[in-house]
Design a protein around this motif. Structure first.
Motif: not given
Ligand SMILES: [Ca+2]
Ligand SMILES: [Ca+2]
Ligand SMILES: [Ca+2]
Length: 195
Positions: A44-47, A134-136
């Motif tokens: 999981a990841d988010s911006d 991907p970070e954003a």
């Molecule tokens: Ca991140």
């Protein structure tokens, strides 16, 4: 060398060539995940924006649940407090590939919305296919509205890319806030085809 032996030799070379060609001809690689055993290779990841009331990131989470599923018993639930009218939550994974090759990457998945909304764009469905982590929110492509149906709907995205010197690609799918509200969607049956 007699003509017969020559024929055998040439036939042998041709057959070997065909066999080698078939062996090295790039086959599509397929990766499926239905989240029955866990997150698989996905993380999981988010911006997300700050909540001015707390000074911290707005609440978001990705959890595995058996409340709804497209296949099997489990899916992933993506939730975010969208009341700051911004934020993207996703799942991502890395796939090792041959470096410096031109490939076509296709991702498809099922997304569950608890309700249909004609009037308001509550959330967007988004995806990323590329060579970096991907970070954003800006890394993502918008695939459509998340509330087109009440229930499951398939979304897909495809791109051609060069795998670059690192020999890895990254794929991600998620939701992005379009309306100031708390929101929750489910994802199941993610399939990636690299050819
Ligand atoms: Ca991140
Ligand atoms: Ca499942
Ligand atoms: Ca990331």
């Amino acid at each position: 060398m007699g003509p017969k032996l020559k024929t055998y030799l040439i036939t042998g070379i041709i057959i070997s060539g065909i066999v080698l060609g078939l062996y090295f001809y790039p086959k599509p690689s397929v990766f499926n995940e239905s989240f029955e055993e866990g997150f698989g290779e996905w993380i999981a990841d988010s911006d997300v924006p700050l909540d001015p009331n707390t000074g911290e990131d707005v609440f978001w989470e990705v959890t595995r649940t058996d409340s709804v599923s497209y296949s099997g018993s489990y899916s992933l639930n993506l939730s975010i407090d969208g009341r700051q009218d911004d934020g993207t939550v996703w799942i991502e994974r890395r796939i090792a590939v041959n470096p410096n090759s031109n490939v076509q990457v296709k991702i498809s998945f099922q997304l569950y919305s608890e309700f249909e909304s004609e009037a308001n764009d509550i959330a967007g469905v988004c995806a990323y296919l590329g060579t970096y982590d991907p970070e954003a929110e800006a890394d993502f492509t918008r695939l459509g509205r998340a509330n087109q149906v009440s229930g499951w709907k398939e979304y897909s995205h495809m791109t051609n890319l060069n795998t670059g010197p690192d020999g890895e690609i990254w794929v991600a799918v998620g939701i992005t806030v379009l309306w100031e509200t708390y929101m929750s969607y489910y994802i199941d049956d993610v399939e990636i085809i690299i050819s």
